[in-house]
Design a protein around this motif. Structure first.
Motif, PDB file in Angstrom:
ATOM      1  N   GLU A 132      49.606  60.234 -15.566  1.00  0.00           N
ATOM      2  CA  GLU A 132      49.044  60.928 -14.417  1.00  0.00           C
ATOM      3  C   GLU A 132      50.231  61.327 -13.553  1.00  0.00           C
ATOM      4  OE1 GLU A 132      46.279  58.493 -12.269  1.00  0.00           O
ATOM      5  OE2 GLU A 132      45.440  57.688 -14.117  1.00  0.00           O
ATOM      6  N   ALA A 133      50.169  62.496 -12.963  1.00  0.00           N
ATOM      7  CA  ALA A 133      51.205  62.937 -12.041  1.00  0.00           C
ATOM      8  C   ALA A 133      50.526  63.637 -10.867  1.00  0.00           C
ATOM      9  CB  ALA A 133      52.179  63.879 -12.738  1.00  0.00           C
ATOM     10  N   ASP A 134      50.919  63.246  -9.674  1.00  0.00           N
ATOM     11  CA  ASP A 134      50.375  63.859  -8.468  1.00  0.00           C
ATOM     12  C   ASP A 134      51.417  63.757  -7.367  1.00  0.00           C
ATOM     13  OD1 ASP A 134      50.248  61.200  -7.592  1.00  0.00           O
ATOM     14  OD2 ASP A 134      48.103  61.040  -7.939  1.00  0.00           O
ATOM     15  N   GLN A 135      51.013  63.952  -6.132  1.00  0.00           N
ATOM     16  CA  GLN A 135      51.946  63.916  -5.016  1.00  0.00           C
ATOM     17  C   GLN A 135      52.611  62.554  -4.861  1.00  0.00           C
ATOM     18  OE1 GLN A 135      48.685  64.516  -4.763  1.00  0.00           O
ATOM     19  NE2 GLN A 135      47.805  62.983  -3.394  1.00  0.00           N
ATOM     20  N   ASP A 136      52.047  61.510  -5.469  1.00  0.00           N
ATOM     21  CA  ASP A 136      52.630  60.171  -5.397  1.00  0.00           C
ATOM     22  C   ASP A 136      53.595  59.879  -6.532  1.00  0.00           C
ATOM     23  OD1 ASP A 136      51.211  59.524  -3.059  1.00  0.00           O
ATOM     24  OD2 ASP A 136      49.442  58.987  -4.252  1.00  0.00           O
ATOM     25  N   GLY A 137      53.784  60.813  -7.482  1.00  0.00           N
ATOM     26  CA  GLY A 137      54.755  60.622  -8.554  1.00  0.00           C
ATOM     27  C   GLY A 137      54.141  60.627  -9.943  1.00  0.00           C
ATOM     28  N   PHE A 138      54.957  60.262 -10.902  1.00  0.00           N
ATOM     29  CA  PHE A 138      54.616  60.228 -12.330  1.00  0.00           C
ATOM     30  C   PHE A 138      54.287  58.797 -12.711  1.00  0.00           C
ATOM     31  CE2 PHE A 138      56.076  59.856 -16.799  1.00  0.00           C
ATOM     32  CZ  PHE A 138      55.276  60.825 -17.371  1.00  0.00           C
ATOM     33  N   LYS A 139      53.098  58.584 -13.305  1.00  0.00           N
ATOM     34  CA  LYS A 139      52.648  57.234 -13.653  1.00  0.00           C
ATOM     35  C   LYS A 139      52.305  57.177 -15.143  1.00  0.00           C
ATOM     36  CE  LYS A 139      50.211  58.100 -10.149  1.00  0.00           C
ATOM     37  NZ  LYS A 139      49.574  58.588  -9.078  1.00  0.00           N
ATOM     38  N   PRO A 140      53.277  56.763 -15.973  1.00  0.00           N
ATOM     39  CA  PRO A 140      53.022  56.693 -17.420  1.00  0.00           C
ATOM     40  C   PRO A 140      52.438  55.349 -17.852  1.00  0.00           C
ATOM     41  CG  PRO A 140      55.312  56.237 -17.002  1.00  0.00           C
ATOM     42  CD  PRO A 140      54.680  56.534 -15.652  1.00  0.00           C
ATOM     43  N   ARG A 141      51.673  55.379 -18.942  1.00  0.00           N
ATOM     44  CA  ARG A 141      51.202  54.190 -19.652  1.00  0.00           C
ATOM     45  C   ARG A 141      51.666  54.366 -21.089  1.00  0.00           C
ATOM     46  NH1 ARG A 141      47.183  56.204 -16.747  1.00  0.00           N
ATOM     47  NH2 ARG A 141      46.074  57.027 -18.533  1.00  0.00           N
TER      48      ARG A 141
END
Length: 79
Positions: A41-50
């Protein structure tokens, strides 16, 4: 005589966007024979990989005879 190791590419990617938010998945078969999958997921809070790994077969390394069937592996997308 030295024989080259089998080579080839097995990878795929899919991404969906809504406004400033993106969700997606990509995968690649690593040289040691494992399949690395990254859902993100990527949004204004950054990139969040699993990140996950799975063993894809008896042999190790790339299999040039195996065709990536991306649509069957990730048919419905993240949204």
């Amino acid at each position: 005589m030295v024989e080259d190791a089998p080579s080839g590419n097995d990878f795929g990617h899919r991404e969906s966007r809504r406004g400033d938010r993106a969700e997606g998945v990509y995968y690649v078969v690593l040289p040691d024979g494992r399949k690395q999958t990254v859902e993100y997921e990527a949004d204004q809070d950054g990139f969040k990989p699993r990140i996950s790994y799975e063993d894809v077969g008896a042999g190790s390394g790339y299999d040039s005879n195996r065709q990536a069937d991306y649509n069957n592996d990730y048919n419905n997308g993240p949204y």
